[in-house]
Design an enzyme around this catalytic site. Structure first.
Site, PDB file in Angstrom:
ATOM      1  N   ARG A 103       0.889  -1.150  -0.058  1.00 36.84           N
ATOM      2  CA  ARG A 103      -0.015  -0.008  -0.101  1.00 36.84           C
ATOM      3  C   ARG A 103       0.969   1.232  -0.080  1.00 36.84           C
ATOM      4  O   ARG A 103       0.353   2.122  -0.728  1.00 36.84           O
ATOM      5  CB  ARG A 103      -0.829  -0.062   1.329  1.00 36.84           C
ATOM      6  CG  ARG A 103      -1.912   0.682   1.135  1.00 36.84           C
ATOM      7  CD  ARG A 103      -3.005   0.557   2.319  1.00 36.84           C
ATOM      8  NE  ARG A 103      -4.185   1.563   2.186  1.00 36.84           N
ATOM      9  CZ  ARG A 103      -4.951   1.867   2.934  1.00 36.84           C
ATOM     10  NH1 ARG A 103      -4.754   1.383   4.410  1.00 36.84           N
ATOM     11  NH2 ARG A 103      -5.818   2.726   2.834  1.00 36.84           N
ATOM     12  N   ASP A 163     -19.485   4.709   2.235  1.00 41.79           N
ATOM     13  CA  ASP A 163     -19.619   3.772   3.101  1.00 41.79           C
ATOM     14  C   ASP A 163     -21.098   3.841   4.058  1.00 41.79           C
ATOM     15  O   ASP A 163     -21.831   2.766   4.143  1.00 41.79           O
ATOM     16  CB  ASP A 163     -18.388   3.722   3.908  1.00 41.79           C
ATOM     17  CG  ASP A 163     -17.165   3.612   3.328  1.00 41.79           C
ATOM     18  OD1 ASP A 163     -16.350   2.644   3.397  1.00 41.79           O
ATOM     19  OD2 ASP A 163     -16.714   4.553   2.506  1.00 41.79           O
ATOM     20  N   ARG A 166     -24.008   3.039   2.001  1.00 43.83           N
ATOM     21  CA  ARG A 166     -24.199   1.311   2.084  1.00 43.83           C
ATOM     22  C   ARG A 166     -24.479   0.796   3.251  1.00 43.83           C
ATOM     23  O   ARG A 166     -25.291   0.124   3.723  1.00 43.83           O
ATOM     24  CB  ARG A 166     -22.701   0.764   1.879  1.00 43.83           C
ATOM     25  CG  ARG A 166     -22.376   0.957   0.297  1.00 43.83           C
ATOM     26  CD  ARG A 166     -20.828   0.731   0.068  1.00 43.83           C
ATOM     27  NE  ARG A 166     -20.516   0.766  -1.426  1.00 43.83           N
ATOM     28  CZ  ARG A 166     -19.187   0.653  -1.761  1.00 43.83           C
ATOM     29  NH1 ARG A 166     -18.324   0.916  -1.207  1.00 43.83           N
ATOM     30  NH2 ARG A 166     -19.234   0.606  -3.114  1.00 43.83           N
ATOM     31  N   HIS A 190     -11.409   5.295   4.981  1.00 45.72           N
ATOM     32  CA  HIS A 190     -12.331   4.656   3.955  1.00 45.72           C
ATOM     33  C   HIS A 190     -11.609   3.219   3.483  1.00 45.72           C
ATOM     34  O   HIS A 190     -10.732   3.251   2.699  1.00 45.72           O
ATOM     35  CB  HIS A 190     -12.761   5.540   2.823  1.00 45.72           C
ATOM     36  CG  HIS A 190     -13.097   4.788   1.581  1.00 45.72           C
ATOM     37  ND1 HIS A 190     -14.355   4.253   1.520  1.00 45.72           N
ATOM     38  CD2 HIS A 190     -12.681   4.647   0.030  1.00 45.72           C
ATOM     39  CE1 HIS A 190     -14.718   3.959   0.332  1.00 45.72           C
ATOM     40  NE2 HIS A 190     -13.660   3.948  -0.503  1.00 45.72           N
TER      41      HIS A 190
END
Length: 355
Positions: A103, A163, A166, A190
């Site tokens: 990452r 998010d 959802r 996130h």
């Protein structure tokens, strides 16, 4: 021809009052542009990308549909001068993660890309609000803040707004009601360390946790049909995901929120429409000075015991200048610890960045 047809009285305005730039014409960028157009958020849209043929094709495709839309102008160029005078600049461009890539390495590659984007946007639209959509969105929002030199309130990340949507949708499915009638937030990163705020999840002002105190405890299961019965005095039988008497651990919903993007990417290759609608809604709140509250990525240092200079999502009041206020939510001790863990995870990556 123009002179024969029209008698010009005055010149056109030099700048649009609701011009929006979208950098990156990939699936997400175009979903943002399409949502901005069809939701009548912007009067002028500028698209920018380094891939000229793709950019030209997308601009032409949208322009050919202008007869079916309200007055909007669409332009595109790889030269950032086309963005001049934008009120909001949306950055969706960024590198995708390679197989096996860390990452941190992905972030470093995106930092290099952002170094070619952010200064150009500030040069041509020094008064704009910069909205970051590219992932990892929280770290890249921090990067944008550092590269731009703009005050913190003018830098916004799309964060956990999707998010949160959802989260509300999944709870609404269990209760057989509309998502707009469920109020609850996902805050923090996130990503995998996001924090579901079960302590403040409500329907019509009724706390779900007050009905079932075990809601939010990892070891307990929740009978959603019982929650539905306790919450709603139904005059007609309802059907839905929560009506079968099945029990689900509270983490199941949050895990489904976290895994949603992965599942969509597995099925169709990318996510686009929902994030496009989310970004369009956030942009409209800024352009219209709506003072509405959304969970977006903002500088979180000083909130809920966070000491690191990180951007993560908190409920913010969006207005014409960007983030007008941060809501001081009352969190449980467990939610605070989770949020601090989320901040630490972000800081662990961004502390090694060379900006």
């Amino acid at each position: 021809m123009e002179q024969k047809l029209m008698d010009q009285i005055t010149g056109s305005a030099e700048a649009s009052h609701s011009k929006v730039t979208v950098v990156g014409v990939g699936q997400v960028g175009m979903a943002c542009a399409f949502s901005l157009i069809t939701q009548h958020v912007a009067s002028e849209i500028a698209l920018v990308d380094v891939v000229e043929d793709k950019l030209k094709g997308e601009v032409m495709d949208l322009q050919h549909g202008l007869a079916f839309l309200r007055g909007v102008t669409i332009k595109g160029d790889k030269d950032y001068s086309v963005t001049a005078g934008s009120k909001v600049c949306i950055i969706s461009a960024g590198a995708r993660q390679k197989d096996g890539e860390s990452r941190l390495n992905l972030v470093k590659r995106n930092v290099a890309i952002f170094k070619s984007i952010v200064p150009q946007l500030v040069k041509y639209s020094p008064g704009a609000v910069l909205m970051v959509v590219a992932n990892p969105v929280d770290i890249l929002t921090y990067v944008t803040w550092k590269l731009s030199g703009l005050p913190r309130h003018r830098i916004v990340g799309s964060g956990t707004n999707l998010d949160t949507a959802r989260f509300r949708f999944l709870i609404a499915e269990k209760l057989s009601i509309a998502p707009s009638s469920v109020h609850g937030y996902i805050i923090g990163e996130h990503g995998d360390t996001s924090v579901p705020l079960w302590s403040s999840a409500t329907v019509a002002g009724v706390s779900l946790k007050a009905l079932h105190p075990q809601l939010g405890q990892k070891s307990d299961k929740v009978d959603w049909s019982k929650v539905q019965t306790d919450l709603i005095d139904a005059t007609k039988p309802t059907s839905g995901a929560g009506a079968d008497g099945s029990q689900h651990n509270w983490e199941d919903i949050h895990k489904e929120v976290v895994n949603s993007a992965y599942n969509i990417i597995k099925l169709k290759g990318y996510t686009s429409w929902a994030i496009g609608l989310s970004v369009s809604t956030l942009t409209g709140a800024i352009l219209r000075n709506q003072h509405t509250v959304y969970a977006v990525s903002t500088l979180a240092r000083g909130y809920h015991g966070i000491n690191e200079e990180v951007f993560l999502s908190l409920p913010c009041v969006l207005m014409q200048e960007g983030v007008g206020s941060v809501i001081k939510q009352v969190l449980t001790e467990d939610e605070k610890k989770q949020l601090q863990k989320s901040a630490a995870a972000l800081w662990d990556i961004q502390k090694d960045l060379d900006l």
